[in-house]
Design an enzyme around this catalytic site. Structure first.
Site, mmCIF file in Angstrom:
data_model
loop_
_atom_site.group_PDB
_atom_site.id
_atom_site.type_symbol
_atom_site.label_atom_id
_atom_site.label_comp_id
_atom_site.label_asym_id
_atom_site.label_seq_id
_atom_site.Cartn_x
_atom_site.Cartn_y
_atom_site.Cartn_z
ATOM 1 N N SER A 143 10.865 -20.276 -54.237
ATOM 2 C CA SER A 143 10.682 -20.944 -56.087
ATOM 3 C C SER A 143 9.785 -20.484 -56.044
ATOM 4 O O SER A 143 8.812 -20.762 -55.857
ATOM 5 C CB SER A 143 10.862 -21.991 -55.985
ATOM 6 O OG SER A 143 11.266 -21.831 -57.517
ATOM 7 N N TYR A 156 9.784 -30.490 -55.460
ATOM 8 C CA TYR A 156 10.562 -29.747 -55.089
ATOM 9 C C TYR A 156 9.534 -28.383 -54.166
ATOM 10 O O TYR A 156 9.304 -27.932 -53.228
ATOM 11 C CB TYR A 156 11.483 -29.504 -56.051
ATOM 12 C CG TYR A 156 12.171 -27.728 -55.480
ATOM 13 C CD1 TYR A 156 13.436 -27.774 -54.662
ATOM 14 C CD2 TYR A 156 11.993 -27.071 -56.576
ATOM 15 C CE1 TYR A 156 13.680 -26.651 -54.969
ATOM 16 C CE2 TYR A 156 12.112 -25.323 -56.670
ATOM 17 C CZ TYR A 156 13.424 -25.354 -55.283
ATOM 18 O OH TYR A 156 14.209 -24.305 -55.291
#
Length: 256
Positions: A143, A156
């Site tokens: 990400s 995350y």
């Protein structure tokens, strides 16, 4: 000659066997569709079936967060494909919180299981056969939010940062056997799941609300943008690339 064809006129991934986790929607479904269009035989997974699983792909219901789920996927690979040439670890999820302290312990563990340990467990089960056949390509999906270290999403991004570090280490270990391991790092991509998360984040932190696109190239990404990058790294066109991280974010998150 199309980029999906090789010099003989065959489609680029014809005869290749592929596993894509989290392929029932969004970026994962885009990667599955691109591999199918390029001639690959594809098995994909998710916790539940979806109408957006591309036609032509085999599907197995599995929870990649657990060791049992990983073993079930490995068994499905053997039964459905017989072996593997490419793996794409796309499964990932988390929800934002008001602060780091507000992230429950179980969600730290869940973030590690789905965004990091799922890939570790599946690679441990599937990469040895690639090593034996002395060929294969693996792509981990990270990400672009990793360097931003936003407190609301630290469980995350910490898991994805671990995935990036692990990917480089696995690349070094498997390179002598001819197996390549790379990472693709998507930025702001338009998917139903991504939009839902951004709405939740904006409710917690109004500064996350943007007027117009914050992406320098002037638009948010589409699943096909990420799929194109993934297929390049899986293909023979990237035969001298391993341990790399291809950031596909329209220039939104520069890395020094």
């Amino acid at each position: 000659m199309s980029a999906l064809e090789n010099g003989s006129g065959k489609r680029e991934f014809e005869g290749k066997r592929a596993l894509v986790t989290g392929g029932s929607r969004g970026i994962g479904a885009g990667i599955v569709r691109a591999l199918l269009d390029a001639g690959a035989e594809v098995l994909t997974t998710a916790r539940s079936a979806s109408a957006t699983v591309p036609d032509g792909a085999s599907f197995v219901t599995a929870d990649v967060r657990t060791p049992a789920g990983a073993r079930g996927i490995a068994e499905a690979v053997r039964e459905t494909l017989g072996g593997l040439d490419v793996i794409v670890h796309n499964a990932g999820a988390a929800r934002p919180h008001a602060s780091i302290a507000a992230i429950p312990d179980e969600e730290w563990q869940d973030a590690l299981d789905i965004n990091f340990l799922a890939a570790v467990r599946l690679d441990a089960l599937l990469a040895p056969a690639m090593r034996e056949q002395r060929s294969g390509a693996i792509v981990h999906i990270s990400s672009a939010a990793v360097p931003a270290v936003a407190p609301q999403f630290l469980h995350y991004t910490a898991a994805k940062a671990a995935l990036e570090n692990y990917s480089r280490g696995l690349a070094a270990e498997l390179a002598p056997a001819g197996v390549r391991v790379n990472t693709v790092t998507p930025g702001r991509v338009v998917t139903p799941g991504g939009e839902a998360v951004r709405e939740q984040w904006a409710q917690l932190d109004p500064t996350q609300v943007h007027s117009g696109s914050p992406v320098p190239l002037g638009r948010e990404g589409q699943p096909a943008d990420i799929a194109d990058a993934v297929l390049f790294l899986l293909s023979d066109r990237a035969s001298w690339l391993t341990g790399s991280n291809l950031v596909v974010d329209g220039g939104e998150f520069p890395r020094g």
